[in-house]
Design a protein around this motif. Sequence first.
Motif, PDB file in Angstrom:
ATOM      1  N   MET A  73       7.739  -0.259   6.195  1.00 30.04           N
ATOM      2  CA  MET A  73       6.994   0.283   5.063  1.00 30.04           C
ATOM      3  C   MET A  73       5.602  -0.346   5.025  1.00 30.04           C
ATOM      4  O   MET A  73       5.462  -1.561   5.069  1.00 30.04           O
ATOM      5  N   LYS A  74       4.601   0.508   4.955  1.00 31.63           N
ATOM      6  CA  LYS A  74       3.229   0.024   4.947  1.00 31.63           C
ATOM      7  C   LYS A  74       2.843  -0.431   3.546  1.00 31.63           C
ATOM      8  O   LYS A  74       3.015   0.301   2.576  1.00 31.63           O
ATOM      9  N   MET A  75       2.342  -1.664   3.458  1.00 28.52           N
ATOM     10  CA  MET A  75       1.938  -2.212   2.168  1.00 28.52           C
ATOM     11  C   MET A  75       0.558  -1.696   1.792  1.00 28.52           C
ATOM     12  O   MET A  75      -0.344  -1.607   2.630  1.00 28.52           O
ATOM     13  N   GLU A  76       0.388  -1.343   0.511  1.00 28.40           N
ATOM     14  CA  GLU A  76      -0.916  -0.919   0.029  1.00 28.40           C
ATOM     15  C   GLU A  76      -1.835  -2.126  -0.068  1.00 28.40           C
ATOM     16  O   GLU A  76      -1.410  -3.214  -0.447  1.00 28.40           O
TER      17      GLU A  76
ATOM     18  N   ALA B 172     -11.313 -10.899   2.274  1.00 29.24           N
ATOM     19  CA  ALA B 172     -10.898 -11.389   0.951  1.00 29.24           C
ATOM     20  C   ALA B 172     -10.571 -10.235   0.008  1.00 29.24           C
ATOM     21  O   ALA B 172     -10.306 -10.452  -1.176  1.00 29.24           O
ATOM     22  N   ASP B 173     -10.588  -8.996   0.552  1.00 29.74           N
ATOM     23  CA  ASP B 173     -10.321  -7.796  -0.252  1.00 29.74           C
ATOM     24  C   ASP B 173     -11.297  -7.662  -1.413  1.00 29.74           C
ATOM     25  O   ASP B 173     -10.940  -7.247  -2.521  1.00 29.74           O
TER      26      ASP B 173
END
Length: 224
Positions: free
Chosen positions: A1-4, A45-46
Amino acid sequence: MKMERWVSIFPIRIGIVTRPEHEEYVPEGKLYQSLNILNNAFLDADVQFKIVQIDTIESPLTIEDLKTDNWYNYFELSKRDLKDTINLYIFDNNPNLCTTTEQTVSCRRTGCFSYVLSDITNNIILTKFELGDQKVVVHEFGHFFGLYHTFEQRYGRESASSDTCTKVGDRICDTPADPGTAYEVYVNYTRCEMEGFFDKNSVEYRPMINNFMSYYKPCYMKPY
């Protein structure tokens, strides 16, 4: 499952200060070049930034004038800050950067600055000279978000053999101890390493020369 992946986007308002006797045009492309440098540096760092407003501020002040009268001009400027927005003010330097005597020439350029996690102001000060620089704008935004210099000494100098990294230096443990650019003669800029300088316990300093928050020069073929 790909994490957002969640990215925080901060708005930037740019205030370009123009002096009556020196109305230098600042190309919009240079502003967005600095924005791209900033976004690339903060990507891991998003955190990203978006220019939401560009203003022209007519004023005779240069960046050197901000610190006169106990920083009176700076705090007056800060009253222009937009709320809930990072305010990036861009100044000229004093045109006379060099002082000449019969025997010497002394030249100095006032750099950019930002308070660390300020609860008084909401701005960063940059000069037109530094626009598009690969390090300076990121360095000042680092201060804005709470980072000190890698060689910080207000809490005490961090030694290479220290286990008190949360209390001294920049208080960040994943940043190697940095004695500061007073010891830059020990830096090999091709290898991007400090070599041969030891603390009192004979442990060699290995600071991160290409850290954005350091004061070292750019390394050969090695990005910040």
